[in-house]
Design a protein around this motif. Structure first.
Motif, PDB file in Angstrom:
ATOM      1  N   CYS A  93      35.467  46.373  31.756  1.00 56.59           N
ATOM      2  CA  CYS A  93      36.129  45.315  32.206  1.00 56.59           C
ATOM      3  C   CYS A  93      36.586  45.764  33.587  1.00 56.59           C
ATOM      4  O   CYS A  93      37.207  46.811  33.658  1.00 56.59           O
ATOM      5  CB  CYS A  93      37.290  45.135  31.309  1.00 56.59           C
ATOM      6  SG  CYS A  93      38.285  43.674  31.761  1.00 56.59           S
ATOM      7  N   ARG A 150      39.400  44.256  34.497  1.00 60.74           N
ATOM      8  CA  ARG A 150      40.794  44.418  34.752  1.00 60.74           C
ATOM      9  C   ARG A 150      41.400  45.377  33.703  1.00 60.74           C
ATOM     10  O   ARG A 150      42.435  45.562  33.867  1.00 60.74           O
ATOM     11  CB  ARG A 150      41.213  42.877  34.462  1.00 60.74           C
ATOM     12  CG  ARG A 150      40.395  41.960  35.470  1.00 60.74           C
ATOM     13  CD  ARG A 150      40.716  40.519  34.841  1.00 60.74           C
ATOM     14  NE  ARG A 150      42.211  40.080  35.129  1.00 60.74           N
ATOM     15  CZ  ARG A 150      42.776  39.387  34.395  1.00 60.74           C
ATOM     16  NH1 ARG A 150      42.165  38.825  33.199  1.00 60.74           N
ATOM     17  NH2 ARG A 150      44.080  39.177  34.334  1.00 60.74           N
ATOM     18  N   CYS A 151      40.556  45.662  32.893  1.00 58.78           N
ATOM     19  CA  CYS A 151      41.416  46.807  31.855  1.00 58.78           C
ATOM     20  C   CYS A 151      40.638  48.241  32.025  1.00 58.78           C
ATOM     21  O   CYS A 151      39.320  48.098  32.421  1.00 58.78           O
ATOM     22  CB  CYS A 151      41.184  46.317  30.438  1.00 58.78           C
ATOM     23  SG  CYS A 151      41.927  44.619  30.282  1.00 58.78           S
ATOM     24  N   CYS A 201      35.866  40.946  27.328  1.00 62.01           N
ATOM     25  CA  CYS A 201      36.901  41.910  27.069  1.00 62.01           C
ATOM     26  C   CYS A 201      38.035  41.659  26.018  1.00 62.01           C
ATOM     27  O   CYS A 201      38.343  40.309  26.128  1.00 62.01           O
ATOM     28  CB  CYS A 201      37.627  42.285  28.377  1.00 62.01           C
ATOM     29  SG  CYS A 201      38.948  43.345  28.156  1.00 62.01           S
ATOM     30  N   CYS A 255      41.548  41.482  27.491  1.00 59.14           N
ATOM     31  CA  CYS A 255      42.140  40.595  28.335  1.00 59.14           C
ATOM     32  C   CYS A 255      41.535  38.980  28.293  1.00 59.14           C
ATOM     33  O   CYS A 255      41.951  38.312  29.066  1.00 59.14           O
ATOM     34  CB  CYS A 255      42.013  40.963  29.655  1.00 59.14           C
ATOM     35  SG  CYS A 255      40.589  41.091  30.533  1.00 59.14           S
TER      36      CYS A 255
HETATM   37 ZN    ZN Z   1      39.938  43.332  30.226  1.00 61.23          ZN
END
Ligand code: ZN
Ligand code: ADP
Ligand code: ZN
Length: 738
Positions: free
Chosen positions: A453, A455-456, A471, A474
């Motif tokens: 991901c 963002r993670c 994901c 998120c």
């Molecule tokens: Zn994520």
């Protein structure tokens, strides 16, 4: 109230739904002040808006000069919506969890009340104005037949309800014309508040000895505070004990509050209560409309509803005559709110029982270590139901060593043989895996690349009927690739989720109907009920699912339960992970063989000699818990210590740690003895949804020093310059350490 300085207005300390950790002072002029008591809602000017506030105290003086105080705009309730003692419980909760009091009190109200709706349902009725009967007949022309008929009708009753008006076919237009001439007036009156319905309790089965002993202990304690731990395997008859304890409370004219985990509030459970009690039930769950929620809340508060059943937030429903509190599956994680006001409904349930002076019953097949430790401290408070109620035998548990057996996509050969055997015998099987989706990783065998991901700090999950990777932390979606972006080799999904298990079983057992039960497959309302009905009719024979399968449901014809992966919880950094794993295994095992048919439970693992698993197999949950409690005591973890966790997150990587370091120095200034500060350190998953996260753990042997530190420290955190660059929160008695 009246003897405040003559001419001066009264000062009200008001709780407003805002993140500021304080009450706000307002003035109420003398003409409205006598009608205001703590627990009443008022309209107040708040900044530039108008807000609903709850009066918490009437004060003699304010820290601000009276000339600076603003006046309330109006009074909403003439009867307090919260009793004083209940208001005190809410203030205590705000203090204990270090959460803004306005948000805590708001959390205890249905949305409609938070917005200023009237508590009482009002009905608009119409009546003749005094002396207008003759006057109207004299003045109205004879041809105004409808108007005259309406007057004649209205003259026969003191006032006419909307139903009466409808029956008499008196239209709104007619009423308007009559009102213009001053013949009639409208007024509102409270709708009939249903008097408590007559309660009849239907008979249940003859109790076994252990049940009878438990019921007699609980019933004997009605009217006094007591904490009972009702410990019995699934099917041992705990619900039956609750029903009897509730019946005893109803007999005294008191109410009962029943808290259940989110997922367990099923029609099956409600049905059992309705079957037993011929009385008004208030059921509070997340699916209610605002109006329905308000009605249930009101019925609980005014005593019309004798039995109140709800999930976590129902712990805040006021009761006219509290008699007993039941907390079913007390170890369930959903009792702890994980964001905002981070309270534990189980712990508050106990505090509430204590304040009311009534018993609370904590029931579980797998009690939390907290509750077991409490029961050890309070001899006699443990009520055990050692046997299954309806003569069912307990299931046999065994381990399947994944290293020693070949497997088909994560299902070992001995497990497949067992599935075949149970299906051939006409029975049902259940396979549990706590991971939804098809595969947890999309991997390149050529260079070792895996889809992450953006963002993670987490892998993206492959889903079966989607071209997107998802994901699970998120919710982000990313287009799946077929070849590696680094080396162009073909990529492949690695590992198993419930969808892949479903695919494998469909291939191996093409003639057998299967249902997958997880959040992805059960999105639509009513879907789960429909599937469960098919399972009941033995049409669906194989069940694959997540946690959703482990609670609340009864599968009498399931004789084989498989735990596909026991290893996820064995080596976690969170000290509670092993407790959760043991609880899950025992709970899912409890789904098997509830009727005459004995159950078999197979647990797949790569670590068959791990002490958690061996203890669980040789001595059941009790042996596990005994060992785990010893370990916690030696390591100084709860329940032998108290924790609070300060979390911080920000989009900029360095900010959370900077804030936590500043927080740490602030704490050192106060140096409360007995409080250890551990960290700060990055969270186990450092980045999530684009935010960097870190935490600082507070540890003390008892709660006193922790509260002492927090009471001076948290107001300071609010004004730290570093606090402006992060989002931070405090979690008292955290359930999870990340
Ligand atoms: Zn994520
Ligand atoms: P638990 O809540 O511990 O899972 P339940 O109260 O649901 O257990 O009981 C399991 C089953 O046994 C239910 O079908 C219930 O009706 C039945 N049962 C409970 N107590 C008795 C009893 N004393 N005699 C016969 N059947 C019982
Ligand atoms: Zn590659």
């Amino acid at each position: 109230m009246q003897n405040h300085k003559a001419g001066a207005a009264v000062i009200l300390a008001v709780a407003v739904d805002t993140p500021l950790r304080r009450l706000f002072d307002y003035l109420a002029s003398d003409d409205v002040a006598p009608a205001i008591a703590p627990g009443c809602r008022v309209w107040v000017p708040f900044g530039r808006r108008r807000a609903v506030g709850v009066v918490v105290e009437l004060r003699e003086r304010s820290e601000l000069p009276v000339s600076k105080l603003r006046r309330i705009h109006g009074v909403i309730d003439h009867d307090p919506i919260f009793q004083l003692s209940f208001l005190e419980l809410l203030r205590w909760s705000a203090d204990y969890y270090r959460h803004p009091v306005g948000e805590v009190i708001a959390a205890a109200m249905p949305v409609a009340l938070r917005r200023g709706a009237a508590l009482a349902v009002e009905e608009i009725s119409w009546r003749l104005t005094p002396g207008s009967h003759e006057r109207a007949l004299a003045e109205l022309p004879v041809r105004a037949r409808q108007l005259r008929a309406a007057i004649e009708r209205l003259a026969t009753v003191p006032d006419a309800s909307p139903q009466a008006l409808q029956e008499w076919a008196i239209s709104n237009a007619t009423l308007r014309k009559l009102r213009e001439r001053g013949f009639v007036e409208r007024f509102s009156r409270p709708a009939a508040s249903g008097a408590p319905a007559l309660t009849a309790t239907r008979e249940g089965p003859q109790l076994n000895e252990a049940q009878a002993a438990a019921v007699s202990s609980i019933s004997g304690s009605l009217g006094t505070f007591a904490t009972w731990l009702l410990y019995g395997v699934t099917g041992s008859g705990k619900t039956e004990v609750y029903l009897r304890a509730i019946a005893a409370s109803l007999e005294r004219g008191d109410q009962a509050l029943v808290l259940v985990p989110e997922i367990a509030l099923t029609p099956q459970l409600i049905g059992r209560f309705r079957e037993r009690f011929d009385t008004e039930l208030a059921v509070l769950h997340s699916g209610l409309s605002d109006g329905e929620r308000l009605a249930a809340w009101r019925n609980a508060r005014n005593g019309t509803a004798r039995v109140v059943i709800g999930t976590r937030s129902a712990v805040f429903v006021p009761l006219a005559r509290p008699g007993v509190i039941i907390i079913d599956e007390e170890n369930d994680g959903s009792f702890k709110q994980q964001d905002g006001f981070r309270y534990s409904a189980r712990d508050l349930g106990i505090v509430r029982a204590q304040r009311h002076g009534i018993p609370v019953v904590l029931g579980s097949a797998t009690p939390s270590l907290e509750s077991l430790a409490r029961a050890q401290r309070q001899p006699g408070s443990l009520l055990s139901l050692p046997h299954r109620a309806a003569d069912a035998r307990p299931p046999t548990l065994s381990l399947v060593d994944l290293r020693r057996h070949a497997d088909a996509q994560g299902i070992a050969t001995p497990v497949l043989l067992a599935v075949r055997r149970h299906l051939d015998a006409g029975q049902q099987v259940l396979l549990f895996l706590n991971r939804r989706g098809y595969a947890p990783v999309l991997f390149c065998p050529g260079c070792g690349w895996a889809a992450h991901c953006r963002r993670c700090d987490a892998h993206l999950t492959v889903h079966r009927n989607s071209t997107d990777l998802l994901c699970h932390h998120c919710g982000a979606q990313q287009a799946a690739v077929t070849v590696c972006p680094n080396c162009a080799s073909p990529v492949k999904p690695v590992g198993q989720g419930t969808e892949r298990i479903e695919e494998t079983l469909e291939r191996l057992f093409p003639q057998t109907r299967l249902a997958r039960i997880d959040r992805d497959s059960m999105r639509r309302k009513g879907e789960l009920e429909a599937v469960l009905a098919e399972v009941d009719r033995n049409e669906i024979r194989i069940l694959v699912g997540t946690q959703m399968l482990t609670k609340g449901h009864h599968f009498p014809n399931v004789t084989l339960v498989v735990v596909l992966n026991a290893d996820q919880g064995l080596f976690s950094t969170d000290f509670r992970a092993s407790e959760r794993l043991a609880q899950t295994i025992v709970q899912v095992a409890g789904r098997a063989g509830r009727a005459e048919l004995p159950g078999e439970v197979l647990i797949q693992t790569e670590y068959p000699t791990h002490p958690l698993l061996t203890r669980l197999l040789s001595g059941g949950y009790e042996a596990f818990a005994e060992g785990a409690l010893r370990e916690r005591e030696q390591a100084g973890w709860p329940p032998y210590a108290r924790l609070a966790l300060l979390r911080a997150e920000a989009t900029h990587p360095g900010e959370p740690l900077k804030f936590l370091h500043a927080a740490l120095s602030a704490a050192h200034e106060h140096a409360v003895r007995g409080v250890k500060l551990l960290g700060p350190a990055p969270a186990p998953m450092e980045r999530r949804a684009g935010r960097h996260r870190a935490q600082l753990l507070l540890h003390a042997a008892t709660h006193g020093p922790l509260q002492k530190l927090m009471s001076v420290w948290i107001p300071q955190l609010e004004i730290l310059p570093e606090a402006r660059r992060v989002r931070w929160s405090i979690d008292v008695d955290p359930a999870e350490l990340f």
